[in-house]
Design an enzyme around this catalytic site. Structure first.
Site, mmCIF file in Angstrom:
data_model
loop_
_atom_site.group_PDB
_atom_site.id
_atom_site.type_symbol
_atom_site.label_atom_id
_atom_site.label_comp_id
_atom_site.label_asym_id
_atom_site.label_seq_id
_atom_site.Cartn_x
_atom_site.Cartn_y
_atom_site.Cartn_z
ATOM 1 N N SER A 1 0.716 -1.115 -0.002
ATOM 2 C CA SER A 1 -0.041 -0.108 0.046
ATOM 3 C C SER A 1 1.070 1.284 -0.065
ATOM 4 O O SER A 1 2.005 1.223 0.711
ATOM 5 C CB SER A 1 -0.865 0.057 1.224
ATOM 6 O OG SER A 1 -1.655 1.388 1.200
ATOM 7 N N ASN B 1 -8.218 -10.187 -2.364
ATOM 8 C CA ASN B 1 -7.530 -11.208 -3.204
ATOM 9 C C ASN B 1 -6.355 -11.878 -2.340
ATOM 10 O O ASN B 1 -6.122 -13.098 -2.515
ATOM 11 C CB ASN B 1 -6.442 -10.461 -4.324
ATOM 12 C CG ASN B 1 -7.432 -9.891 -5.472
ATOM 13 O OD1 ASN B 1 -8.402 -10.532 -5.619
ATOM 14 N ND2 ASN B 1 -7.132 -8.984 -6.161
ATOM 15 N N TYR C 1 -6.961 6.514 2.470
ATOM 16 C CA TYR C 1 -5.870 5.329 3.371
ATOM 17 C C TYR C 1 -6.658 4.827 4.438
ATOM 18 O O TYR C 1 -6.703 3.718 4.734
ATOM 19 C CB TYR C 1 -4.890 6.231 3.680
ATOM 20 C CG TYR C 1 -3.767 5.210 4.362
ATOM 21 C CD1 TYR C 1 -3.130 4.166 3.503
ATOM 22 C CD2 TYR C 1 -3.176 5.368 5.701
ATOM 23 C CE1 TYR C 1 -2.165 3.344 4.125
ATOM 24 C CE2 TYR C 1 -2.267 4.588 6.167
ATOM 25 C CZ TYR C 1 -1.834 3.587 5.560
ATOM 26 O OH TYR C 1 -0.638 2.931 5.933
#
Ligand code: UDP
Length: 317
Positions: free
Chosen positions: A75, A99, A145
């Site tokens: 990230s 995922n 975020y």
């Protein structure tokens, strides 16, 4: 063990690869280099227990062979990075986490989520225990975020409760050290790079806002212990010694010996006024606490940035 680490070429991800390899495990590292850097894993390429895959975890991901752990560290994590990449930041927290969880479930691997103190937002409780629900502005610039990580935590707990997956959630507080990107915009890297480059130190606001800075070796040790011997509930891992941003500037000026001015800049929107972890849970469950004092960690980080040379020191990437 054989583990997958997403964000392997990032600051924390690359140190985590080192840590697993040092303990004799096999590591598959995955990164799309959106904010990671190939230099961070250059020393691992060609090592027999390390494989690297260039891939975006926010798209369908298949990894051949068995996995005992999936550690999701991919990230953008610096405010200027997630402001520059707001949609990939939301996607890696949401789709990327989904995922990575799906892969962990398929392999019956332990899943580990890198979450953040940003889930507490601009906190109204100080210091922050894991039981605090936070004070986040979902539609502010930092929301991309903060909300992605909050979603990621919710998704991780759903996989744990619904699928019985063994999961971990670490809430990482401000961490610094070698392999941060020189111009990633964070306060420790900014101040050191500015001091070394002879530029003014940029303090946002009046510098009275606080953060608690954890040296990377301490952070990685806490993460490793949480992975191997923690439980499923979120765990703060960070250094509880709190400094104002102004005090940090003084430490950097002192240790670099730089004679540069301080330049006051406007405080970014929704910038948290205070931040300090309550680490009672980590202390009792993991027998973990930070060992590196700020001055020692900053001195080591200065050495790292000095070693990069002027070209990388000036580059954003
Ligand atoms: N900050 C600063 N000057 C800089 C960069 C950051 O004064 O050049 C401040 C920022 O406003 C915040 C604190 O330092 O209050 C920590 O910022 P950082 O971006 O490192 O991480 P955050 O904890 O806000 O996610």
């Amino acid at each position: 063990m054989r583990v997958l680490i997403t964000g392997a070429a990032g600051f924390l991800g690359s140190h985590l690869c080192d840590r697993f390899l040092a303990d004799g495990h096999q590591v598959v590292g995955l990164d799309n280099f959106i904010t990671g850097h190939a230099d961070n894993i250059a020393h691992l390429i060609g090592q027999p227990d390390f494989e690297f895959v260039r891939h975006n975890i926010s798209t369908y991901t298949y990894v051949a062979g068995p996995l005992d752990g999936v550690l999701h560290f991919a990230s953008p994590a610096s405010p200027i990075d997630y402001l520059e990449h707001p949609i990939p930041t939301l996607k890696v927290g949401a789709l990327g986490t989904h995922n990575a969880l799906g892969l962990a479930l398929a392999k019956r691997a332990r899943f580990f989520l890198a979450s953040t103190s940003e889930v507490y937002g601009d906190p109204l409780v100080h210091p922050q225990p894991e039981s605090y629900w936070g004070n986040v502005n979902p539609v502010g610039p930092r929301g991309v975020y903060d909300e992605a990580k909050r979603f990621a935590e919710a998704m991780t707990m759903a996989y744990h409760r619904y699928h019985g997956l063994d999961t971990r959630v670490v809430r990482i507080f401000n961490t610094y050290g070698p392999r941060m990107r020189p111009r990633d915009g964070r306060v420790v890297s900014n101040f050191i790079v500015q001091a070394l480059a002879g530029e003014p130190i940029t303090i946002y606001g009046d510098g009275s806002q606080t953060r608690s800075f954890c040296y990377v070796s301490d952070e990685v040790e806490g993460i490793y212990r949480l992975f191997t011997s923690g439980d499923n509930d979120p765990m703060n891992i960070g250094n509880p010694t709190e400094y104002t941003v102004k005090q940090l500037a003084e430490v950097v000026l002192d240790l670099t010996g730089a004679k540069v001015p301080i330049e006051m800049r406007p405080l970014p929107v929704d910038d948290p006024k205070v931040r300090k972890p309550d680490i009672t849970r980590a202390r009792t469950m993991l027998q973990w606490e930070p060992a590196v004092a700020l001055r020692d960690g900053v001195a080591r980080t200065i050495e790292y940035f000095r070693s990069l040379g002027p070209e990388r020191l000036g580059a954003r990437g």
